[in-house]
Design an enzyme around this catalytic site. Structure first.
Site, PDB file in Angstrom:
ATOM      1  N   CYS A  65      -8.491  -1.702   4.765  1.00 12.20           N
ATOM      2  CA  CYS A  65      -7.606  -2.164   5.558  1.00 12.20           C
ATOM      3  C   CYS A  65      -7.685  -1.952   6.896  1.00 12.20           C
ATOM      4  O   CYS A  65      -8.217  -0.839   7.258  1.00 12.20           O
ATOM      5  CB  CYS A  65      -6.111  -1.332   5.468  1.00 12.20           C
ATOM      6  SG  CYS A  65      -4.836  -1.903   6.598  1.00 12.20           S
ATOM      7  N   GLY A 108      -4.578 -15.867   5.749  1.00 16.86           N
ATOM      8  CA  GLY A 108      -4.106 -17.092   5.534  1.00 16.86           C
ATOM      9  C   GLY A 108      -4.983 -18.400   5.372  1.00 16.86           C
ATOM     10  O   GLY A 108      -6.251 -18.100   5.276  1.00 16.86           O
ATOM     11  N   ILE A 149       0.548  -4.236  10.459  1.00 16.09           N
ATOM     12  CA  ILE A 149       1.750  -3.461  10.011  1.00 16.09           C
ATOM     13  C   ILE A 149       1.431  -2.099   9.975  1.00 16.09           C
ATOM     14  O   ILE A 149       2.328  -1.295  10.446  1.00 16.09           O
ATOM     15  CB  ILE A 149       2.152  -4.017   8.544  1.00 16.09           C
ATOM     16  CG1 ILE A 149       2.322  -5.586   8.570  1.00 16.09           C
ATOM     17  CG2 ILE A 149       3.301  -3.279   8.018  1.00 16.09           C
ATOM     18  CD1 ILE A 149       3.359  -5.821   9.260  1.00 16.09           C
ATOM     19  N   LEU A 184       0.500  -0.229   7.266  1.00 12.15           N
ATOM     20  CA  LEU A 184       0.733   0.329   5.901  1.00 12.15           C
ATOM     21  C   LEU A 184       1.946   1.297   5.933  1.00 12.15           C
ATOM     22  O   LEU A 184       2.002   2.397   5.280  1.00 12.15           O
ATOM     23  CB  LEU A 184      -0.523   1.207   5.411  1.00 12.15           C
ATOM     24  CG  LEU A 184      -1.803   0.302   5.227  1.00 12.15           C
ATOM     25  CD1 LEU A 184      -2.976   1.251   5.097  1.00 12.15           C
ATOM     26  CD2 LEU A 184      -1.440  -0.497   4.004  1.00 12.15           C
ATOM     27  N   ASN A 239      -1.036  -0.948  -4.941  1.00  8.17           N
ATOM     28  CA  ASN A 239      -2.251  -0.787  -4.009  1.00  8.17           C
ATOM     29  C   ASN A 239      -2.004   0.689  -3.487  1.00  8.17           C
ATOM     30  O   ASN A 239      -0.951   0.964  -2.722  1.00  8.17           O
ATOM     31  CB  ASN A 239      -1.838  -1.979  -2.892  1.00  8.17           C
ATOM     32  CG  ASN A 239      -2.964  -2.050  -1.855  1.00  8.17           C
ATOM     33  OD1 ASN A 239      -2.711  -1.216  -0.795  1.00  8.17           O
ATOM     34  ND2 ASN A 239      -4.017  -2.774  -2.012  1.00  8.17           N
ATOM     35  N   GLY A 257       0.726  -1.363  -0.181  1.00  7.87           N
ATOM     36  CA  GLY A 257      -0.036  -0.037   0.062  1.00  7.87           C
ATOM     37  C   GLY A 257       0.862   1.171   0.013  1.00  7.87           C
ATOM     38  O   GLY A 257       1.800   1.494   0.730  1.00  7.87           O
ATOM     39  N   THR A 292      -0.500 -14.611   2.204  1.00  6.59           N
ATOM     40  CA  THR A 292       0.088 -15.254   3.499  1.00  6.59           C
ATOM     41  C   THR A 292       1.176 -16.398   3.052  1.00  6.59           C
ATOM     42  O   THR A 292       2.142 -16.853   3.763  1.00  6.59           O
ATOM     43  CB  THR A 292      -0.744 -15.465   4.638  1.00  6.59           C
ATOM     44  OG1 THR A 292      -1.314 -14.233   4.552  1.00  6.59           O
ATOM     45  CG2 THR A 292      -0.106 -16.022   5.815  1.00  6.59           C
TER      46      THR A 292
HETATM   47  C1  LIG Z   1       1.461  -8.756   6.360  1.00  8.17           C
HETATM   48  C2  LIG Z   1       0.554  -8.382   5.482  1.00  8.17           C
HETATM   49  C3  LIG Z   1       0.502  -7.131   5.051  1.00  8.17           C
HETATM   50  C4  LIG Z   1      -0.681  -6.742   4.168  1.00  8.17           C
HETATM   51  N1  LIG Z   1      -0.756  -5.281   3.755  1.00  8.17           N
HETATM   52  C5  LIG Z   1      -1.729  -4.998   2.756  1.00  8.17           C
HETATM   53  C6  LIG Z   1      -1.741  -3.653   2.338  1.00  8.17           C
HETATM   54  O1  LIG Z   1      -0.755  -2.935   2.381  1.00  8.17           O
HETATM   55  N2  LIG Z   1      -2.940  -3.557   1.490  1.00  8.17           N
HETATM   56  C7  LIG Z   1      -3.925  -4.143   0.961  1.00  8.17           C
HETATM   57  O2  LIG Z   1      -4.829  -4.041   0.424  1.00  8.17           O
HETATM   58  N3  LIG Z   1      -3.917  -5.659   1.698  1.00  8.17           N
HETATM   59  C8  LIG Z   1      -2.582  -6.006   2.536  1.00  8.17           C
HETATM   60  N4  LIG Z   1      -2.857  -6.991   3.122  1.00  8.17           N
HETATM   61  C9  LIG Z   1      -3.865  -8.239   2.748  1.00  8.17           C
HETATM   62  C10 LIG Z   1      -3.408  -8.857   1.543  1.00  8.17           C
HETATM   63  O3  LIG Z   1      -3.162  -8.293   0.359  1.00  8.17           O
HETATM   64  C11 LIG Z   1      -4.751  -9.934   1.625  1.00  8.17           C
HETATM   65  O4  LIG Z   1      -5.973  -9.428   0.947  1.00  8.17           O
HETATM   66  C12 LIG Z   1      -4.920 -10.993   2.680  1.00  8.17           C
HETATM   67  O5  LIG Z   1      -3.722 -11.335   3.283  1.00  8.17           O
HETATM   68  C13 LIG Z   1      -5.610 -12.180   2.515  1.00  8.17           C
HETATM   69  O6  LIG Z   1      -5.073 -13.096   1.534  1.00  8.17           O
HETATM   70  P1  LIG Z   1      -3.878 -14.108   2.047  1.00  8.17           P
HETATM   71  O7  LIG Z   1      -4.885 -14.948   3.078  1.00  8.17           O
HETATM   72  O8  LIG Z   1      -3.619 -14.967   0.765  1.00  8.17           O
HETATM   73  O9  LIG Z   1      -2.892 -13.649   2.864  1.00  8.17           O
HETATM   74  C14 LIG Z   1      -1.654  -7.531   3.877  1.00  8.17           C
HETATM   75  C15 LIG Z   1      -1.665  -8.849   4.349  1.00  8.17           C
HETATM   76  C16 LIG Z   1      -0.652  -9.240   5.263  1.00  8.17           C
HETATM   77  C17 LIG Z   1      -0.693 -10.535   5.888  1.00  8.17           C
END
Ligand SMILES: Cc1cc2nc3c(=O)[nH]c(=O)nc-3n(C[C@H](O)[C@H](O)[C@H](O)COP(=O)(O)O)c2cc1C
Ligand SMILES: Cc1cc2nc3c(=O)[nH]c(=O)nc-3n(C[C@H](O)[C@H](O)[C@H](O)COP(=O)(O)OP(=O)(O)OC[C@H]3O[C@@H](n4cnc5c(N)ncnc54)[C@H](O)[C@@H]3O)c2cc1C
Ligand SMILES: Cc1cc2nc3c(=O)[nH]c(=O)nc-3n(C[C@H](O)[C@H](O)[C@H](O)COP(=O)(O)OP(=O)(O)OC[C@H]3O[C@@H](n4cnc5c(N)ncnc54)[C@H](O)[C@@H]3O)c2cc1C
Ligand SMILES: Cc1cc2nc3c(=O)[nH]c(=O)nc-3n(C[C@H](O)[C@H](O)[C@H](O)COP(=O)(O)O)c2cc1C
Ligand code: FES
Ligand code: FES
Lengths: 259, 311, 311, 259
Positions: free
Chosen positions: B139, B226, B71, B73, B102, B46, B275
């Site tokens: 977020c 996850g 985190i 952002l 993003n 982001g 994840t």
């Molecule tokens: C450590 C971490 C940081 C993330 N940072 C952002 C972000 O900056 N912007 C965003 O839209 N989603 C962010 N997400 C969400 C992921 O892009 C994703 O939508 C979410 O983790 C679900 O997918 P997953 O289960 O495969 O991780 C973040 C997720 C994680 C785990």
């Protein structure tokens, strides 16, 4: 960086809660520098479990050795690795110690923090650096790791334990302060290299900053990715929120901001 | 040969597998640990107008089936991003996959301005990898941040329209999962001129350290991601797909090809690995291989034919 | 001796550990596999006015970290429930724990009528175990069912008020987890005269059989429960506790004492064990033992002192 | 009902994908009746995994034996159980077969469906019932289980395989129909007891209903709790949606409603 499928060659208990794991990973071994770390997938954990970061105790002859303390779920599960098992190991990761030193190299380690200092000591010795003194501390004598290995390298080792069961009774900074006083008296130059618990690191960093000597501090921060992609592992520095896994784990003492 | 090409609202992807924002840095961090040819796109962390420090530490906690993160952002602002980060990505990564950027902000204007800057940059050689914008309105970890934008369909519509006005790049809107009904939000995006949707963002969550009697995260709450959230994500993608013709970039617990294929069948055009990359950086590669294998076994000549292909 | 007594909006519980509706039948099914003295209450399966057949099979799918179910509230109607089921429960279970009866219906009137009937029955010896009503406004598996009631604060308020008018029993309202913000729903319950809240119900979810390209569940979608939803549940309990003084019965992935203690610290007065019972019927016992052990170690003389006790 | 901590005594492969697991569980063993089942916690699966239901092949002398086919995640993980390991086993569960029979007892089994029929056959024989005929079917000869054990009990065993590799080439209902014709001719009474895949069970139930004989059909439905608490395991019957785990798994053929 590569994600090596490393074969476990040896996995032994070395006192109380500590173990040494030797892995066969030629490419990784050749690429690792002292102070860098690897990110290990613990085979027995569920697929979604995060990796666990470990400093490198030694990397040579195609092998990568880590030395770890069993503290929780991941390290307990890691105990189950048997020689012959394959472990995924991501590395080399992070910025390590400089393998050079102006004056005496003072290595200060606590608990498993001795691991990267051992790799550093060997590299310094190999590159011809003579004056390496290691200060090793722990709660009790069984927390003092790699003492024999360091001595075998020709390192002058000074010990401290909280309970006095080995070396000086007290903090590792006690024998360090003695040495610093001596060096100051003799007007000799030195640099500090440290890895261990935060309070110890802060104490060492303060001494480096106070004496104007260079200090190299290896920080231990909870990590997710280990490669700089997630921003989980923040250490405050003069440059703002730095990632321990790529901007560290070894930081200049002068750059660290303590909270 | 299975065709793996998909078109996500104008974003041409050579494969239907992307990386999820925040889990893949600025695109280059996993070089060496992943064969990038499997990626149809990378999504950058982001970005907003100015640099942002993120939350205090600790920023995450491991939980069964995944991760809770806050985190917050942290990120370099738009200046550094277009001047240094994207050119670096393009220099480092051979045949760099298209980058989805993003974005977030504290106001509608800020979102729009970031979009404008990115669109401008995307027209230059140095930042040519920028191929789409993903508007994060969901977020859970930044109070001042985009969250509220995604919670009210009217506000969401205003935001999407404003960003749309400033960009010709494919515009993806990333929706929040914790709503009783996706439809009003989907409609707000459609009406605002979005080209695609992405879902799901993390699910609001909290972990307590019972020994210290404190929240584990400095931010108190965070977002769950996850493996464990996958069935919830499939449901939301299914709902959204039935409510709109907009293509969907699906994410949430993709660890294996099976997870991605569920998303396609539920109506997603492409998937993002998040994840799972942390435990296995080569997840995207395995997922893509499994998808083409599935297509072969089931007689699909193109991954695009899987979209919504429930019997 | 740690005091384990808690009061959940008028419901006196000898321990803070209950069972969750739909996972513990009508209270007696697990006799022999669980030491019932650990239970502060049992919650019966959802009951409505008339018998209800539930959904077609298959009704569940195992997923990492839990379960997706779409049982569809199959159940005996209120007549059989008060005439046979509750007396049977009381006859079978020595020192039968108080029973919370989970209710639902197709209309506000039906909810109210079921509540009236239960209140009437609770006054008789044969059904004296009935000690509270849990109003399910959040089951994702019955279209005609309560779901919509829990999605609109105004409707929810009307429902709670109507049920309140018909019962003197402690009235617990079970809320849906998939909302952007708990507060309007909490307020609707407060204003309607609820004595307590319970949360969370399952999270809407879907599993697809990719080989057959069909939803696994006959109902297409279902509800996710179990270990994986716990961090999301803690967050919602935390939010609700900060928004109200009403006591909270918390559920969602309680497998160990740790999970229950997180709920207490987040603001719950009692917890319910659901999906965990399926893999280990003695979960409630282990959870209670772990709670008292924790209280001892941390110098709490009463479990009630843990409620909201974050530092 | 109890949740026994049962020690594995024996775990052997018996042909292709089938295994026999013998558990030490005296209380449970004594309480089990033919056609009942147990709900097993697979030790290697994560704590949140559901249990797996298995019919009882035999229960005697403090032991409980199950015979299972490896078909998926749970049964694969179950393969790892070693003698000495402890397995949680919930039982006795459900309503089994009546251990009495008016006339000839015709047992019809397919695949692992033979398991409860074996327990039934032993009980019938022990209680003095002479005329027990078992019809066992499968895709190929390695799917025909417990044939020797049944013969050892004095059961008249007739085989059928789809590929003709053992017994009659065809369906298990082929030899059954021959026997039914013979019994009809001789005017003898019989009851049917069946366990196996749905199409086979339906075919057997139709024959029971068609001849007016009693049929006892053991249904195999996906389960969550196994004790009647969750309503996952529905079988349509003349009484509506019945739970396979408590109202079954053995139903009267006349009560079953086929979709
Ligand atoms: C450590 C971490 C940081 C993330 N940072 C952002 C972000 O900056 N912007 C965003 O839209 N989603 C962010 N997400 C969400 C992921 O892009 C994703 O939508 C979410 O983790 C679900 O997918 P997953 O289960 O495969 O991780 C973040 C997720 C994680 C785990
Ligand atoms: C750069 C670096 C180098 C390290 N080198 C070593 C080493 O050489 N030897 C050694 O024994 N340990 C080392 N550690 C610490 C080691 O990573 C943790 O002890 C280990 O991750 C604990 O995992 P666990 O599952 O057993 O503990 P748990 O407490 O159950 O872990 C839960 C989570 O917290 C994380 N975590 C817990 N403690 C730490 C910690 N101290 N640092 C970082 N993350 C932690 C885990 O990775 C996991 O995600 C190092 C850490 C870092 C960051
Ligand atoms: C009353 C009863 C008695 C049974 N007796 C035997 C027996 O004696 N021997 C034997 O080999 N098998 C028996 N089964 C079937 C056995 O339970 C399944 O083969 C087993 O659960 C499959 O688990 P899995 O994880 O390997 O398969 P997966 O397909 O990976 O399982 C996924 C899920 O589906 C369920 N499931 C899958 N197949 C079946 C099935 N056929 N019936 C019920 N649930 C299923 C599992 O329990 C699990 O929850 C019986 C089933 C029932 C209901
Ligand atoms: C099989 C099953 C049936 C359920 N039936 C009901 C029900 O009838 N009424 C209700 O309010 N909740 C029902 N629930 C939801 C649970 O009571 C509980 O809120 C949810 O499962 C979360 O808790 P857990 O993760 O501990 O299972 C059911 C859950 C499951 C798994
Ligand atoms: S652990 Fe991900 S950035 Fe350091
Ligand atoms: S499996 Fe739960 S009622 Fe049968």
């Amino acid at each position: 960086m590569l994600d090596a499928a490393a074969k476990a060659l040896e996995h032994v208990e070395i006192g109380a809660d500590y173990r040494r794991l030797v892995l066969e990973a030629p490419q990784l071994s050749a690429a690792l520098a002292p102070g860098q770390f690897v990110h290990v997938r613990v085979p027995a954990l569920e697929t979604s479990a995060l990796r666990r970061p470990f400093s490198v105790f030694d990397a040579s002859e195609g092998r990568v050795t880590v030395l770890y303390k069993t503290v929780g779920r991941g390290t307990s599960a890691l105990n189950g690795v048997k020689p012959g098992d394959v472990v995924k190991v991501l590395g080399p990761l992070g910025h390590g110690f400089p393998v050079e030193c102006d004056g005496e190299a003072l290595l200060v380690g606590g608990g498993y923090g001795v691991a990267p200092l051992h790799f550093l000591a060997r590299a310094l010795k190999t590159s011809g650096h003579r004056d390496v003194v290691a200060f090793i501390g722990g709660r009790t004598s069984s927390d003092l790791l790699a003492v024999d290995e360091l001595r075998a390298l020709g390192v002058d080792v000074r010990l401290a334990t909280n309970d006095g069961s080995a070396g000086v009774k007290g903090l590792v900074t006690d024998p360090l302060d003695d040495e610093l006083a001596r060096l100051r008296e003799e007007g000799r130059r030195f640099e500090l290299f440290a890895c261990g618990p935060d309070p110890m690191l802060k104490a060492v960093a303060m001494r480096a900053n106070g004496t104007g000597a260079k200090g190299w501090i290896s920080m231990d921060r909870h990590m997710i990715c280990g490669v700089g992609a997630c921003y989980a592992c923040i250490q405050k520095t003069v440059r703002g929120n730095s990632r321990c896994c790529v901007e560290g784990p070894v930081f200049r003492a002068a750059d660290l901001v303590w909270e | 040969m299975i065709s793996t090409k998909v078109n996500l609202g104008g974003l041409e992807m050579a494969t239907p597998v992307a990386t999820a924002s925040g889990t893949f840095g600025y695109g280059f961090e996993y070089l060496g640990a992943l064969d990038y040819t499997c990626l149809g796109a990378v999504t950058a962390k982001g970005i907003r107008l100015d640099p942002w420090p993120g939350n205090a530490m600790p920023r995450h906690a491991e939980v069964p089936g995944g991760l809770v993160n806050a985190i917050g952002l942290q990120g370099t602002g738009i200046d550094r991003f277009v001047d240094i980060t994207v050119p670096h990505y393009m220099a480092q990564v051979k045949d760099a996959p298209p980058m989805i950027v993003n974005i977030w902000g504290g106001s509608v204007d800020e979102y729009a301005e970031v979009a404008r800057r990115l669109t401008e940059a995307a027209a230059t050689d140095e930042c040519a990898a920028i191929k789409a914008i993903e508007c994060n309105v969901s977020c859970p970890n930044v109070k001042e941040g985009g969250h509220t934008f995604g919670q009210d369909p009217a506000v969401l519509n205003r935001l999407v329209s404003a960003v749309r006005a400033k960009t010709t790049l494919p515009l993806i809107v990333k929706l929040a999962p914790n709503v009783p009904d996706m439809r009003p939000y989907v409609k707000a995006c459609e009406d605002g001129g979005a080209d695609a949707l992405s879902m799901i963002n993390t699910i609001p969550a909290m972990v307590i350290d019972i020994e210290r009697r404190r929240p584990v995260l400095a931010n108190v709450t965070g977002g769950l991601s996850g493996r464990g959230i996958h069935p919830a994500a499939v449901k939301l993608v299914y709902d959204a797909h039935r409510a709109t013709k907009l293509p969907i970039l699906a994410m949430g617990g993709v660890y294996e090809a099976k997870d991605a294929i569920e998303f396609f069948l539920a109506g997603a055009t492409a998937v993002a690995v998040g994840t799972a990359t942390f435990s296995d950086p080569s997840t995207a590669r395995k997922v893509l291989d499994g998808i083409t294998d599935y297509c072969e076994r089931h007689g699909f000549s193109s991954v695009a034919d899987l979209v919504g292909a429930l019997e």
